[in-house]
Scaffold this motif. Structure first.
Motif, short mmCIF file in Angstrom:
data_model
loop_
_atom_site.label_atom_id
_atom_site.label_comp_id
_atom_site.label_asym_id
_atom_site.label_seq_id
_atom_site.Cartn_x
_atom_site.Cartn_y
_atom_site.Cartn_z
N VAL A 133 0.82 -1.22 0.00
CA VAL A 133 0.00 0.00 0.00
C VAL A 133 0.85 1.27 0.00
N CYS A 134 1.94 1.30 0.76
CA CYS A 134 2.74 2.53 0.85
C CYS A 134 3.34 2.98 -0.49
N PRO A 135 3.90 2.10 -1.32
CA PRO A 135 4.35 2.57 -2.64
C PRO A 135 3.21 3.09 -3.53
N VAL B 29 1.96 8.91 6.61
CA VAL B 29 1.23 7.64 6.58
C VAL B 29 2.17 6.47 6.85
N ALA B 30 3.31 6.45 6.17
CA ALA B 30 4.27 5.37 6.35
C ALA B 30 4.82 5.34 7.77
N ALA B 31 5.12 6.51 8.34
CA ALA B 31 5.63 6.56 9.70
C ALA B 31 4.58 6.11 10.71
N GLY B 32 3.36 6.56 10.54
CA GLY B 32 2.29 6.16 11.45
C GLY B 32 1.98 4.68 11.36
N TRP B 33 1.92 4.16 10.15
CA TRP B 33 1.62 2.75 9.96
C TRP B 33 2.76 1.89 10.47
N ARG C 121 4.84 16.05 0.78
CA ARG C 121 4.92 14.58 0.84
C ARG C 121 4.18 14.05 2.06
N TRP C 122 2.86 13.97 1.95
CA TRP C 122 2.03 13.46 3.06
C TRP C 122 2.18 11.97 3.27
N VAL C 123 2.67 11.28 2.26
CA VAL C 123 2.81 9.82 2.38
C VAL C 123 3.84 9.45 3.44
N ALA C 124 4.76 10.33 3.74
CA ALA C 124 5.75 10.05 4.78
C ALA C 124 5.07 9.91 6.15
#
Length: 76
Positions: A28-30, A49-53, A44-47
């Protein structure tokens, strides 16, 4: 048919549980990173998400490993 010790069975269940969660995160992250690059290249909001997950994965894995949860007695 050989009966496995309880500790071996718990380790096997933990390994399966962890592999399922890690695979979902790696898939999911990529996808979210690609979506982020296409929609908002400046932020870069995905950072987040990746850190939280990743933090949630680490916390749940430690709790599940230390408390000895398995699929039959899921305390989470």
């Amino acid at each position: 048919m050989q009966i496995q010790p309880d500790n071996t069975r718990k380790r096997r269940f933990f390994g399966r549980w962890f592999a399922r969660r890690a695979t979902a995160c790696v898939v999911v992250c990529p996808f979210l990173a690609l979506l982020d690059a296409c929609t908002s290249p400046r932020y870069r909001w995905v950072a987040w998400v990746a850190a939280g997950w990743g933090g949630l994965q680490l916390t749940l894995s430690l709790v599940r490993y230390l408390t000895g949860c398995d699929d039959e007695r899921n305390y989470l």
